[in-house]
Motif scaffolding. Structure first.
Motif, short mmCIF file in Angstrom:
data_model
loop_
_atom_site.label_atom_id
_atom_site.label_comp_id
_atom_site.label_asym_id
_atom_site.label_seq_id
_atom_site.Cartn_x
_atom_site.Cartn_y
_atom_site.Cartn_z
N VAL A 157 -133.82 -18.52 -16.49
CA VAL A 157 -133.97 -17.12 -16.11
C VAL A 157 -133.00 -16.89 -14.96
N TRP A 158 -132.04 -16.02 -15.18
CA TRP A 158 -130.95 -15.83 -14.22
C TRP A 158 -131.38 -14.92 -13.08
N LEU A 159 -131.29 -15.44 -11.86
CA LEU A 159 -131.49 -14.66 -10.65
C LEU A 159 -130.10 -14.27 -10.16
N PRO A 160 -129.67 -13.02 -10.32
CA PRO A 160 -128.25 -12.68 -10.26
C PRO A 160 -127.63 -12.51 -8.88
N SER A 218 -126.30 -3.49 -18.33
CA SER A 218 -124.87 -3.79 -18.25
C SER A 218 -124.62 -5.14 -17.59
N LEU A 219 -125.47 -5.52 -16.66
CA LEU A 219 -125.31 -6.82 -16.02
C LEU A 219 -125.53 -7.95 -17.03
N ALA A 220 -126.49 -7.75 -17.93
CA ALA A 220 -126.71 -8.73 -18.99
C ALA A 220 -125.50 -8.80 -19.92
N VAL A 267 -132.22 -12.56 -18.73
CA VAL A 267 -131.86 -11.72 -17.58
C VAL A 267 -133.01 -10.76 -17.32
N PRO A 268 -133.65 -10.81 -16.16
CA PRO A 268 -134.77 -9.92 -15.88
C PRO A 268 -134.30 -8.53 -15.47
N GLY A 269 -135.05 -7.52 -15.87
CA GLY A 269 -134.84 -6.21 -15.30
C GLY A 269 -135.42 -6.16 -13.89
N GLY A 270 -135.18 -5.07 -13.21
CA GLY A 270 -135.71 -4.93 -11.85
C GLY A 270 -137.15 -4.47 -11.81
N GLY A 271 -137.58 -3.74 -12.85
CA GLY A 271 -138.97 -3.31 -12.96
C GLY A 271 -139.48 -2.56 -11.76
N PRO A 272 -140.73 -2.82 -11.38
CA PRO A 272 -141.33 -2.09 -10.27
C PRO A 272 -140.65 -2.35 -8.94
N PRO A 288 -135.94 -20.96 -12.99
CA PRO A 288 -135.02 -20.06 -12.27
C PRO A 288 -133.65 -20.70 -12.12
N THR A 289 -132.60 -19.91 -12.32
CA THR A 289 -131.23 -20.38 -12.14
C THR A 289 -130.44 -19.30 -11.42
N ARG A 290 -129.47 -19.71 -10.61
CA ARG A 290 -128.67 -18.76 -9.84
C ARG A 290 -127.19 -18.80 -10.20
N THR A 291 -126.68 -19.92 -10.65
CA THR A 291 -125.25 -20.08 -10.90
C THR A 291 -125.02 -20.43 -12.37
N PHE A 292 -123.76 -20.32 -12.80
CA PHE A 292 -123.42 -20.72 -14.16
C PHE A 292 -123.69 -22.20 -14.37
N GLU A 293 -123.45 -23.00 -13.35
CA GLU A 293 -123.70 -24.44 -13.45
C GLU A 293 -125.18 -24.73 -13.65
N GLU A 294 -126.04 -24.00 -12.94
CA GLU A 294 -127.48 -24.19 -13.10
C GLU A 294 -127.94 -23.74 -14.49
#
Length: 212
Positions: free
Chosen positions: A101-104, A124-126, A35-40, A83-89
Motif C-alpha cells: 500500500v503506497w504512502l505517497p 491521477s496520482l495512481a 494507492v489509497p484515496g484521501g477519504g475523510p 505500508p511502502t513509501r518508495t519504489f524500492e519498498e
C-alpha cells in the motif's frame, strides 16, 4: 508478470464495500500495488482550507499526507497488506508476495512534475505511479456505478467520476478499468484468477490527449 495499480477510493471509507474490496484484493494472484484515496482525511483538508485560506499548493501536500493516513488505516485491515513509501519498498514487498500500500508523501514531495492543485487527486496520482512503474493496468475503485462498457474517459471527467488531470497522466498502453459496488460480486473470483474486475475503458476510445 507486469504489475497492476489499484486505487482504492477514499469514498469507500465508511462503507462495507471497503473491507469487501480489501478481502478481494488480498487473494489476488497478480502483483498489485494499492494507492489509497484521501477519504475523510482529505475532506478535513478541504474544510480547513475554507476557514484558514491557505494556498492550493499547501492543500495539495496536505491532501497527499491524507493519503498516507488512509493508507495506514487500510494496512491494518488484512495481514497481506504492508505500508511502502518508495519504489524500492514496493519492489521488495512484491518479491515477498505481499500487497504494498503506497504512502505517497515521501516520493511526491520531491516530484516536481506533479501538479500542485486539487485537480491532481489520488486518481491521477495512481495513474502517475502506474506510468512510473510500467504497470500493465490501472483500476480505480469508486463508490459509484455511474459508468458502463461504453463510457469514455473524457465523459468520466465531465461527470466528475475521475479528476481532470487523469487523461494527461494515464500512459498510452495502460489498460484502464473502473469498478464500483456492482463489480464486487465477481471481484474475488476475478482477482484470484489473475483478472481485473470492473469496466474496461478502451484507450482507443478515450485517451484523446493521454501522455505518450
Amino acid at each position: 508478470m507486469k504489475r497492476t495499480v489499484v486505487k482504492l477510493g477514499g469514498s469507500t471509507a465508511y462503507h462495507a464495500e471497503m473491507r469487501e474490496w480489501i478481502f478481494a484484493l488480498a487473494i489476488a494472484d497478480l502483483p498489485l500495488v494499492v494507492v489509497p484515496g484521501g477519504g475523510p482525511f482529505a475532506d478535513q483538508v478541504r474544510d480547513a482550507q475554507k476557514q484558514m485560506r491557505f494556498s492550493d499548493q499547501a492543500a495539495h501536500f496536505m491532501a497527499i499526507l491524507a493519503m498516507d493516513q488512509m493508507g495506514l488505516a487500510i494496512v491494518e485491515m488484512h495481514d497481506r497488506l504492508v505500508p511502502t513509501r518508495t519504489f524500492e519498498e514496493i519492489d521488495a514487498a512484491l518479491e515477498r508476495r505481499e500487497i504494498p500500500v503506497w504512502l505517497p508523501s515521501q516520493v511526491c514531495f520531491s516530484a516536481t512534475e506533479i501538479p500542485q492543485s486539487w485537480d491532481m487527486t489520488s486518481d491521477s496520482l495512481a495513474a502517475w505511479l502506474a506510468g512510473k512503474m510500467g504497470a500493465e493496468a490501472l483500476l480505480l475503485i469508486k463508490q459509484t456505478n455511474a459508468f458502463d462498457e461504453n463510457s469514455q474517459l473524457l465523459n468520466l471527467v465531465a461527470n466528475g467520476i475521475v479528476d481532470p488531470l487523469l487523461p494527461a497522466m494515464l500512459k498510452l498502453g495502460t489498460d484502464f478499468f473502473v469498478g464500483g459496488p456492482d463489480a464486487l460480486a465477481a471481484a474475488r473470483e476475478r482477482f484470484a484468477a489473475g483478472a481485473m474486475p470492473g469496466v474496461r475503458i478502451g484507450a482507443e476510445r478515450s485517451l484523446a490527449r493521454g501522455a505518450a
